[in-house]
Structures are given as structure tokens and as C-alpha cells.
Design an enzyme around this catalytic site. Structure first.
Site, short mmCIF file in Angstrom:
data_model
loop_
_atom_site.label_atom_id
_atom_site.label_comp_id
_atom_site.label_asym_id
_atom_site.label_seq_id
_atom_site.Cartn_x
_atom_site.Cartn_y
_atom_site.Cartn_z
CB SER A 230 19.90 -14.41 -33.86
OG SER A 230 20.71 -15.51 -34.20
CE LYS A 231 19.03 -13.10 -42.48
NZ LYS A 231 18.03 -12.01 -43.05
CB SER A 232 23.80 -16.53 -36.22
OG SER A 232 23.51 -16.15 -34.93
CB ALA A 235 22.55 -19.79 -40.53
#
Ligand code: GLU
Length: 295
Positions: A230-232, A235
Site C-alpha cells: 500500500s501507499k503507506s 511511505a
């Protein structure tokens, strides 16, 4: 015979937090492409949006890059110092009639699907935004070194887009185009999330009479089993005190041979080995595998 321009690549982080896995991927990918071509690798800090920035983040990102052995050529440029250049580009576009002041709010545009084709403002604003007019049937095509041929209908999929926001801040699209040209960037290598901005940037380059660099949008970060993260997860910050695991993970995401980075004890040694082993063809293969596995 005229010589082709020397390759010049860049990494352009926004200082919104520590360097994360997604940004390390872009840094490593752009560094490898530049060094393999015998070219330069520049770093530009995209500090255009003070409300989203974290004090000290830019310095921290630069220190982290150094800890990973990724050392920029030449001076680091800060977009916060580039107002005059952005204003000049905007003035040219206003003078040619390509750009216009726009009073539409997000709410106004919601009634037309969020895409600006003509002004529908309910009331004037004290500080209008400035948008670039995108004529009907604007189709932009380009070849991405990882994804192959890409095209976008900028008029119907994006609409007239913002160059200067109503709050007075410069839009990323304008700043990136002005700065890539200013820095003589010939190759833009960056995260997949920016693929859909590229047609806008090419259209803007055409309007400003600027050259279009080559583009490569890197494969997505996947976990050990090949599942998209996921994007998180992308990140998650990388650890400057222990760079090798993050370097190996980024190298694997680029679809490169893991053996090239085994048994090395410093990031500098890992980068030297990576540069010898780097095979850009494998970038496209890594992307295609992801598409086939996870479509
Ligand atoms: N500053 C952008 C970001 O951190 C990247 C811009 C670019 O590479 O064009 O997402």
C-alpha cells in the site's frame, strides 16, 4: 556531427517527512540511469507547499541520501528560491492567452465532474487561480522507458489545469516543467504515482517551447511475495544507520539481480556493484510481471 546532449537525471523529493522507501526507489532508479549513461545526477528539493512541509526535513533527506552513498552532482536547487522563474513562465502563458485567471472553486467544479472546461464560478474570488487552457482533443503520447507507449486525452481526463493556486502557491506541474528545463534534465526517472502527471507536463513544455525529457516511471514497491504494497508501506522511512537492507529492497523492486548486492558491507560498495550489474531492460520486465500477477 552534433553530439547528443549528455544525460542529466534528477531526484526531486518534497520535504514532507523523512526519506521513505518510495523516494529511495526513485533516488536509486534515477541515479542508476544517470550513472549508467555516464551522466550527471542532480537533486532538487521541491519545497513549494509550506503547509505540507516539515521543518528540517530537506536537510534530513539530504543527509540520508549521503548515508546511502547517493551524492548529487552540483548544487542542490530549492524550489522556494525560484519564484521569479515561475512568474516569468506564467506571465508568458498569460500574455499568449494560454493561461487565464479562474474563479471556480472545487465546489463549483464538482457539478461538472471536477474537470474544468469552462468557468462555472458561482461568485468571483478575491484571489483567482491561474489555469492552463487545454484545447479540445488534446492527445499527448509519449514513450515511457518502463511502461512503453502511453497516451492521455488531457482535455477530457484532466481539463484546464492549475498553474498557480488560489492561495498563491505555485502548482507542482508548472514548477517541475520550468525547473527540469532550467537544470537541463534529459531523463526523468520517478515513481509510478507521477505517470498520470506526465502528459500535463509535456503539454506545458510544448506551450512554453521547452524540450521534453525522456521518461521512466518505476515499478511499484512489492513485498517479498510480490504483492503490491500500500501507499503507506512505500511511505515507511528508510534507516540511514543501516542502509544496506533498504538498498537491496529497492534494487529488487527495480527487477535487478539480487546476487549483485550480496556480501557487500558498505552502501558505496553496493552502489558500485549495482552500477556494473544494472540492466534497464529488467525494469520493464519487473513492471510487466507486476501487471500480469496483480491485474
Ligand atoms: N516532488 C515530487 C514528489 O516527491 C516528485 C516530482 C518529480 O519527480 O517529478 O513526489
Amino acid at each position: 556531427m552534433p553530439q547528443p546532449d549528455p544525460y542529466r537525471g534528477r531526484f526531486a523529493p518534497s520535504p514532507t517527512g523523512p526519506l521513505h522507501r518510495g523516494s529511495l526507489l526513485a533516488a536509486l532508479g534515477s541515479w542508476l540511469m544517470a550513472r549508467r549513461a555516464g551522466g550527471e545526477w542532480l537533486v532538487r528539493i521541491e519545497d513549494l507547499d509550506p503547509p505540507r512541509e516539515i521543518p528540517g526535513a530537506a536537510a534530513h533527506q539530504l543527509e540520508t541520501l549521503h548515508a546511502f552513498g547517493l551524492v548529487p552532482d552540483g548544487e542542490v536547487i530549492y524550489q522556494s528560491t525560484r519564484d521569479t522563474a515561475y512568474q516569468q513562465a506564467l506571465d508568458r502563458l498569460l500574455a499568449s492567452g494560454d493561461a487565464f485567471h479562474c474563479h471556480c472553486s472545487r465546489t463549483d467544479l464538482a457539478s461538472v465532474g471536477g474537470i474544468h472546461r469552462r468557468c462555472v464560478a458561482a461568485s468571483p474570488r478575491p484571489d483567482p487561480a491561474v489555469r492552463l487552457r487545454v484545447p479540445d482533443n488534446t492527445l499527448i503520447r509519449f514513450h515511457d522507458a518502463v511502461r512503453g507507449p502511453v497516451e492521455q486525452r488531457v482535455d477530457t481526463e484532466v481539463g484546464d489545469f492549475v498553474l498557480r493556486r488560489a492561495d498563491g502557491l505555485w502548482a507542482y506541474q508548472l514548477a517541475v516543467v520550468v525547473d527540469d528545463a532550467h537544470q537541463g534534465v534529459t531523463g526523468v526517472v520517478r515513481g509510478a504515482d507521477l505517470l498520470e502527471s506526465t502528459a500535463r507536463q509535456i503539454f506545458l513544455q510544448q506551450r512554453l517551447g521547452l524540450p521534453t525529457p525522456n521518461y521512466a516511471h518505476l515499478p511499484l514497491i512489492v513485498d517479498g511475495q510480490g504483492a503490491k504494497l500500500s501507499k503507506s508501506c512505500a511511505a515507511l522511512p528508510v534507516d540511514a544507520a543501516n542502509p544496506l537492507p533498504a538498498l537491496r529492497a529497492a534494487w529488487a523492486t527495480l527487477g535487478q539481480d539480487p546476487a549483485a548486492l550480496e556480501g557487500l558491507s558498505s552502501p558505496q560498495a553496493a552502489l558500485a556493484s549495482a552500477l556494473c550489474a544494472f540492466d534497464p531492460q529488467r525494469l520493464a520486465a519487473a513492471h510487466n510481471t507486476q501487471v500480469i500477477d496483480h491485474a
